[in-house]
Design a protein around this motif. Structure first.
Motif, PDB file in Angstrom:
ATOM      1  N   HIS A   1      -3.172  -2.482  -3.057  1.00  0.00           N
ATOM      2  CA  HIS A   1      -1.802  -2.023  -3.318  1.00  0.00           C
ATOM      3  C   HIS A   1      -1.496  -0.891  -2.344  1.00  0.00           C
ATOM      4  N   GLU A   2      -0.379  -0.227  -2.564  1.00  0.00           N
ATOM      5  CA  GLU A   2      -0.014   0.895  -1.702  1.00  0.00           C
ATOM      6  C   GLU A   2      -1.128   1.944  -1.740  1.00  0.00           C
TER       7      GLU A   2
ATOM      8  N   SER B   1      -8.452  -1.051  -2.597  1.00  0.00           N
ATOM      9  CA  SER B   1      -8.417  -1.663  -3.924  1.00  0.00           C
ATOM     10  C   SER B   1      -9.242  -0.845  -4.895  1.00  0.00           C
TER      11      SER B   1
ATOM     12  N   THR C   1      -4.668   0.826 -10.051  1.00  0.00           N
ATOM     13  CA  THR C   1      -5.499   0.959  -8.848  1.00  0.00           C
ATOM     14  C   THR C   1      -5.522   2.402  -8.364  1.00  0.00           C
TER      15      THR C   1
ATOM     16  N   SER D   1      -0.633  -1.777  -9.851  1.00  0.00           N
ATOM     17  CA  SER D   1      -0.583  -0.848  -8.721  1.00  0.00           C
ATOM     18  C   SER D   1      -0.975   0.563  -9.151  1.00  0.00           C
TER      19      SER D   1
ATOM     20  N   GLU E   1       3.958  -5.991 -11.774  1.00  0.00           N
ATOM     21  CA  GLU E   1       3.798  -5.475 -10.407  1.00  0.00           C
ATOM     22  C   GLU E   1       3.387  -4.012 -10.415  1.00  0.00           C
TER      23      GLU E   1
END
Length: 523
Positions: free
Chosen positions: A116-117, A121, A88, A85, A81
């Motif tokens: 993601h946050e 992307s 990115t 992230s 996870e």
């Protein structure tokens, strides 16, 4: 004899090195941080290299690319996870510096189109940079790197489509690629792409796009909580309409297209969804009949069981108070959003009244209103803010006495930051330095809580209270003390904190914004 003494003094001064410039000190701090980064936790190692690379863009582009590339590679050791992230985020920082290097890294990602946050992307960041350089062919290549079954960057694809000349066959290829991606994985704003450009592609392609949307809707739960409110254009008395399902929302978005390509399906939808029928009756041309920028979409909130709170970094040129009180309220109300909102309300009310009293030069009234702030840590911070605005040493002393009685490091810390800023404004270097020393000490105490062996903080390190506290202390120190701020790190023996603090000091010296954004505590 006198002339001899003066000569010797001048010679001694001439032999002393010149004080470092801000840029020179920033370079020194970044070099130190890069050397130290090998000895920290892997997650901190990635964060350090990423932020070193970001800061190096002001000093050495090659060093920036090297650090960001190393950070990207190091993400392979992180969780499934967190790793993608951070990769990115690294691509988003790298693309404006060296888009070719960023594109090569995108090739190695399993899901470069995943958001993601941060809202963009990796593929979108690289596509946008190629489009800035008017290199549409390379942008198309990046879109083709996204696996067919992966999340697709539809907004980026739409931007590419719009840059391609109307008579260029590449348009149909990009549109077809987006349709294929949506047919395999029905997430993302493909319907917005379709709504805007269905007439610009051959009719069979447009029908394929519509089929992809309707097929996805058949698999979707029609009762899933999602609504959209449509407001009429100014001067109309038609009234607003609320669409209460994704089905109705998507059909209304594509109303003109469905009316032309599949009228039978439209008739069936109007019989099935009364809210859609009412919307079409009032706004027969679809969104073209609706007031621009008036559409409000609401989705069912997801349950978030982790304990977390947000904070912002204040102290901008338009902020008379300096540091944000968000950190204090965040640490005080982690896991309880209703408590957070109540704290915000009470602090804002008391602070506004105290500020008004300061404007009226009524110090006694200002102190009385500040006393209404709940919790001693917050109260001390507000007092420091008032001291900064009023330049009143007595208020500053009162703030320092009050914060000394606060037991928890997380509650004390933001008050020390506010005190340091206030003391600096008042040219009180002794108390500014003292407050910053105390702030770093409290960041270290918070780090002990975050790394507790029995109950560690399970949130990403980038948002740990202690990490953000050390960054805020470092950024403030560089702002207050300038090139001498690094002296405060002599007693910070937690290497994770020391590395990230050096980077944050360098950011301030290079006139870059702070990398402080939110805090989380999760067990």
């Amino acid at each position: 004899m006198r002339w001899l003494c003066l000569f010797l003094l001048a010679a001694a001064l001439a032999g002393q090195p010149a004080p470092p410039t801000k840029q020179g000190k920033a370079r020194e701090l970044l070099d130190e941080a890069e050397r130290m980064a090998a000895a920290v936790h892997l997650e901190t190692h990635v964060l350090a290299l990423m932020h070193i690379g970001d800061a190096q863009t002001k000093l050495d582009k090659q060093a920036a690319v090297r650090a960001l590339t190393q950070a990207f590679s190091a993400c392979a050791g992180l969780s499934a996870e967190l790793g993608p992230s951070l990769q990115t985020e690294i691509i988003r920082k790298l693309a404006p510096i060296n888009v070719a290097s960023a594109a090569e890294l995108v090739r190695t990602m399993a899901e470069p189109g995943k958001v993601h946050e941060g809202g963009q992307s990796a593929a979108s960041a690289v596509v946008n940079e190629f489009l800035q350089q008017k290199d549409v062919d390379r942008a198309i290549e990046v879109l083709n790197l996204v696996p067919a079954s992966a999340e697709f960057p539809f907004a980026a694809a739409q931007e590419v489509f719009e840059k391609i000349p109307a008579d260029d066959s590449s348009r149909a290829i990009v549109f077809g690629r987006a349709t294929e991606a949506y047919a395999q994985r029905s997430t993302g704003p493909f319907s917005e792409f379709l709504e805007k450009h269905w007439k610009a592609v051959p009719r069979p392609l447009a029908q394929q796009g519509l089929s992809a949307i309707t097929s996805a809707l058949l698999k979707d739960d029609p009762s899933a909580a999602q609504s959209e409110t449509l407001e009429p254009k100014a001067g109309s008395n038609k009234g607003a309409v609320t669409l209460n399902s994704r089905h109705a929302i998507e059909f209304f978005r594509l109303i003109q297209m469905i009316r032309e390509l599949d009228p039978a399906r439209l008739d069936n939808a109007l019989k099935t969804y009364s809210d859609l029928a009412e919307a079409v009756k009032r706004f027969p041309e679809g969104r073209a009949s609706v007031q621009a920028n008036s559409i409000t979409t609401t989705r069912q909130a997801t349950d978030n069981s982790s304990f977390s709170a947000s904070t912002t970094m204040g102290g901008g040129s338009d902020d008379p108070f300096g540091p944000s009180i968000g950190f204090a309220m965040g640490t005080a109300a982690i896991g309880d959003h209703s408590q957070m909102q109540e704290l915000i309300r009470k602090v804002a009310a008391a602070t506004d009244k105290a500020q008004q009293a300061i404007d009226e030069k009524d110090i006694r009234k200002a102190l009385a209103k500040a006393a209404e702030v709940p919790m001693d840590g917050l109260k001390a911070e507000v007092l420091a803010m008032l001291a900064k605005r009023s330049k009143d040493g007595a208020i500053l002393e009162k703030s320092m006495l009050l914060v000394g009685d606060v037991k928890e490091a997380g509650a004390r810390f933001p008050a020390w930051i506010a005190i340091a800023e206030a003391a600096h404004e008042m040219k009180d270097s002794r108390n500014a330095h003292l407050a910053l020393e105390r702030a770093f000490s409290d960041a270290r105490r918070m780090f002990a809580v975050d790394t507790d062996a029995e109950k560690p903080n399970l949130a990403p390190r980038n948002v740990w209270p202690s990490i953000q506290a050390s960054r805020l202390a470092a950024f403030t120190a560089a702002k207050v003390l300038g090139v001498s701020s690094g002296d405060l790190l002599a007693d910070v023996d937690e290497t994770d904190l020391a590395v990230l603090a050096r980077i944050e000091m360098a950011r301030q010296l290079l006139d870059l914004p702070p990398s402080i954004h939110s805090i989380q505590f999760r067990r």
